[in-house]
Design an enzyme around this catalytic site. Structure first.
Site, PDB file in Angstrom:
ATOM      1  N   ASP A 104       3.314 -14.344  -9.116  1.00 40.53           N
ATOM      2  CA  ASP A 104       3.975 -14.481  -7.812  1.00 40.53           C
ATOM      3  C   ASP A 104       4.697 -15.818  -7.689  1.00 40.53           C
ATOM      4  OD1 ASP A 104       3.123 -11.949  -6.426  1.00 40.53           O
ATOM      5  OD2 ASP A 104       1.158 -12.767  -6.923  1.00 40.53           O
ATOM      6  N   GLU A 156      13.682 -13.189  -1.427  1.00 44.00           N
ATOM      7  CA  GLU A 156      13.986 -11.860  -1.953  1.00 44.00           C
ATOM      8  C   GLU A 156      14.147 -10.870  -0.808  1.00 44.00           C
ATOM      9  OE1 GLU A 156      12.130 -10.267  -5.720  1.00 44.00           O
ATOM     10  OE2 GLU A 156      11.155  -9.009  -4.228  1.00 44.00           O
ATOM     11  N   ASP A 194       9.049 -15.388  -2.812  1.00 42.72           N
ATOM     12  CA  ASP A 194       8.869 -13.977  -3.137  1.00 42.72           C
ATOM     13  C   ASP A 194       7.782 -13.474  -2.184  1.00 42.72           C
ATOM     14  OD1 ASP A 194       8.950 -11.493  -4.557  1.00 42.72           O
ATOM     15  OD2 ASP A 194       7.108 -12.110  -5.558  1.00 42.72           O
TER      16      ASP A 194
END
Length: 171
Positions: free
Chosen positions: A139, A67, A8
């Site tokens: 995260d 992502e 991410d």
């Protein structure tokens, strides 16, 4: 057994999650948050590149899931996010790891069951799905969610191919 690293990306914090998967079973391997700090932007990109490169060399994933950039209201923020993604992708591809990309809504859908889930819901479901004893930082949980999304998507695609091939042979 397939090892997946999920990322991410972020220009301040980049979440990383590594899982092993076989059939429909998923096992936690590692997770962490790469803190990039508040320094010069090129230095933050270097931090991402170096950290991801080290993780890939240490854990030897077979595939990477990351992502996609979403359309932000702030164009500058979207550009920085894209550059952070690029640093992570380059570090991974330099180690001959195949890269797969997923939309944020698809990741949330795969882990929580709805594309509009908030961070706390993702965090909770990652902890539950991986049977982790304690809460994972946001995260890092997002990095694990990306990896879980890829594992689920990969399994579903294999099932579709297997079913389509067997059905085709019946005619």
């Amino acid at each position: 057994m397939l090892r997946i690293i999920g990322i991410d990306p972020g220009s301040r914090f980049t979440g990383v999650g590594i899982i092993d998967t076989q059939d429909q079973k998923i096992q936690h391997v590692h997770h962490q948050t790469i803190a990039c700090g508040d320094g010069d932007f090129p230095d933050r990109l270097k931090t991402i590149f170096v950290a991801v490169n080290e993780l890939v060399q240490q854990f030897r994933p077979h595939e990477m899931a990351i992502e996609n950039v979403f359309m932000a209201k702030n164009a500058n923020a979207a550009l920085k996010l894209g550059q952070a993604r690029g640093a992570a992708i380059c570090a991974t591809v330099a180690n001959d790891v195949v890269v797969h990309e997923y939309a944020p809504k698809a990741i949330k859908q795969a882990v929580v069951g709805k594309g509009g889930a908030d961070k706390k819901q993702v965090q909770y479901m990652v902890q539950l799905l991986l049977n982790l004893p304690e809460k994972v930082q946001n995260d890092a949980a997002d990095g694990l969610a990306v990896a879980i999304c890829h594992a689920n998507n990969r399994w579903a695609q294999q099932r579709l191919v297997a079913n389509n091939t067997s059905n085709w042979r019946k005619f």
